[in-house]
Design a protein around this motif. Structure first.
Motif, short mmCIF file in Angstrom:
data_model
loop_
_atom_site.label_atom_id
_atom_site.label_comp_id
_atom_site.label_asym_id
_atom_site.label_seq_id
_atom_site.Cartn_x
_atom_site.Cartn_y
_atom_site.Cartn_z
N LEU A 12 -18.09 -24.27 16.48
CA LEU A 12 -17.05 -24.40 15.39
C LEU A 12 -16.77 -25.46 14.74
CD1 LEU A 12 -15.49 -21.53 14.31
CD2 LEU A 12 -13.73 -22.16 15.89
N PRO A 13 -17.00 -25.68 13.36
CA PRO A 13 -16.69 -27.03 12.76
C PRO A 13 -15.19 -27.01 12.78
CG PRO A 13 -18.25 -25.65 11.28
CD PRO A 13 -17.92 -24.95 12.47
N GLU A 14 -14.49 -28.30 12.48
CA GLU A 14 -13.18 -28.51 12.74
C GLU A 14 -12.65 -27.75 11.15
OE1 GLU A 14 -10.92 -30.39 14.46
OE2 GLU A 14 -12.33 -30.33 16.21
N LEU A 15 -11.35 -27.61 10.98
CA LEU A 15 -10.89 -27.28 9.67
C LEU A 15 -10.97 -28.09 8.65
CD1 LEU A 15 -7.56 -25.52 10.83
CD2 LEU A 15 -9.65 -24.20 9.97
N TYR A 16 -11.53 -27.63 7.63
CA TYR A 16 -11.70 -28.68 6.41
C TYR A 16 -12.92 -29.64 6.44
CZ TYR A 16 -6.84 -27.38 6.41
OH TYR A 16 -5.57 -26.65 6.25
N GLU A 45 -14.76 -21.97 10.49
CA GLU A 45 -14.01 -23.25 10.97
C GLU A 45 -12.82 -22.84 11.79
OE1 GLU A 45 -14.26 -25.78 6.89
OE2 GLU A 45 -12.68 -25.26 7.28
N GLY A 46 -12.46 -23.70 12.66
CA GLY A 46 -11.40 -23.46 13.38
C GLY A 46 -10.93 -24.87 14.09
N SER A 47 -9.74 -25.10 14.26
CA SER A 47 -9.37 -26.24 15.21
C SER A 47 -8.20 -25.93 15.93
CB SER A 47 -8.72 -27.21 14.19
OG SER A 47 -9.82 -27.97 13.25
N GLU A 48 -8.03 -26.50 17.06
CA GLU A 48 -6.89 -26.06 17.95
C GLU A 48 -5.86 -27.07 17.82
OE1 GLU A 48 -6.35 -25.34 22.93
OE2 GLU A 48 -8.05 -26.83 21.99
N GLU A 49 -4.72 -26.63 17.67
CA GLU A 49 -3.33 -27.36 17.22
C GLU A 49 -3.15 -28.01 18.58
OE1 GLU A 49 -1.95 -27.19 13.94
OE2 GLU A 49 -3.78 -26.67 13.61
N PRO A 50 -2.20 -28.91 18.29
CA PRO A 50 -1.39 -29.59 19.66
C PRO A 50 -0.90 -28.77 20.46
CG PRO A 50 -0.92 -30.97 17.67
CD PRO A 50 -1.62 -29.73 17.23
N ASP A 51 -0.41 -27.69 19.92
CA ASP A 51 0.42 -26.58 20.95
C ASP A 51 -0.50 -25.58 21.54
OD1 ASP A 51 -0.30 -24.72 18.89
OD2 ASP A 51 1.66 -24.47 18.37
N GLY A 52 -1.73 -25.87 21.55
CA GLY A 52 -2.85 -24.95 21.97
C GLY A 52 -3.08 -23.79 21.11
N ALA A 66 -12.32 -8.29 0.42
CA ALA A 66 -12.37 -9.77 1.29
C ALA A 66 -11.82 -10.84 0.54
CB ALA A 66 -14.00 -9.93 1.66
N GLU A 67 -11.14 -11.59 1.48
CA GLU A 67 -10.62 -12.90 0.76
C GLU A 67 -10.79 -14.19 1.76
OE1 GLU A 67 -6.44 -12.70 -0.18
OE2 GLU A 67 -6.83 -11.27 -1.77
N TRP A 68 -11.06 -15.36 1.29
CA TRP A 68 -11.08 -16.49 2.15
C TRP A 68 -9.60 -16.92 2.68
CZ3 TRP A 68 -15.49 -18.33 4.14
CH2 TRP A 68 -16.65 -17.84 3.60
N GLY A 69 -9.50 -17.00 3.94
CA GLY A 69 -8.20 -17.50 4.51
C GLY A 69 -8.09 -17.92 6.03
N TYR A 70 -6.83 -17.99 6.18
CA TYR A 70 -6.64 -18.42 7.68
C TYR A 70 -5.87 -17.25 8.56
CZ TYR A 70 -7.11 -23.13 5.69
OH TYR A 70 -7.78 -23.92 4.79
N VAL A 71 -6.36 -17.29 9.69
CA VAL A 71 -5.66 -16.50 10.79
C VAL A 71 -5.61 -17.07 12.21
CG1 VAL A 71 -7.91 -15.44 11.49
CG2 VAL A 71 -5.78 -14.11 11.77
N THR A 72 -4.69 -17.08 12.91
CA THR A 72 -4.56 -17.63 14.02
C THR A 72 -5.39 -16.70 15.30
OG1 THR A 72 -2.29 -16.52 14.90
CG2 THR A 72 -2.40 -19.00 13.45
N LEU A 73 -5.57 -17.29 16.51
CA LEU A 73 -6.15 -16.58 17.50
C LEU A 73 -5.36 -15.69 18.00
CD1 LEU A 73 -8.87 -16.04 19.25
CD2 LEU A 73 -8.00 -17.85 20.68
#
Length: 107
Positions: A12-16, A45-52, A66-73
């Protein structure tokens, strides 16, 4: 089912990090879906935040187009689709270049 495996996290590539790649040419690393509905999340893409918490970016279709956007695990894990089921990972989809004309392969 484990939604993010160590192999997926590694791929998984880092966000951005793929911002300069047109959306239709991004690599779909993992696809999540509602086993009882039409909702899909094609994550690029995805990244782990400092809070996990994992923040994921991709093509999200909640049944209204469909739309491009963000979702959390955690958002994906919290969905109860009924009958004791939750969001699943499509084991047949791995890193592949997404093209709109291939949608039938991801739907």
């Amino acid at each position: 089912m484990q939604l993010l495996t160590p192999e997926i996290i590694k791929a998984l590539p880092e966000l951005y990090s793929t911002e300069d790649i047109p959306c239709d040419d991004k690599t779909v690393v993992v696809k999540f879906f509602n086993p009882l509905g039409s909702q899909t999340w094609e994550i690029v893409e995805g990244s782990e935040e400092p809070d996990g918490e994992w923040v994921l970016f991709g093509k999200c279709d909640l049944g209204y187009g469909a739309e491009w956007g963000y979702v959390t695990l955690n958002e994906l894990k919290s969905v109860d689709v009924g009958f004791g089921l939750g969001i699943e990972r499509d084991i047949m989809v791995g890193p592949a270049t997404y093209h709109p004309e291939w949608k039938e392969h991801y739907a």
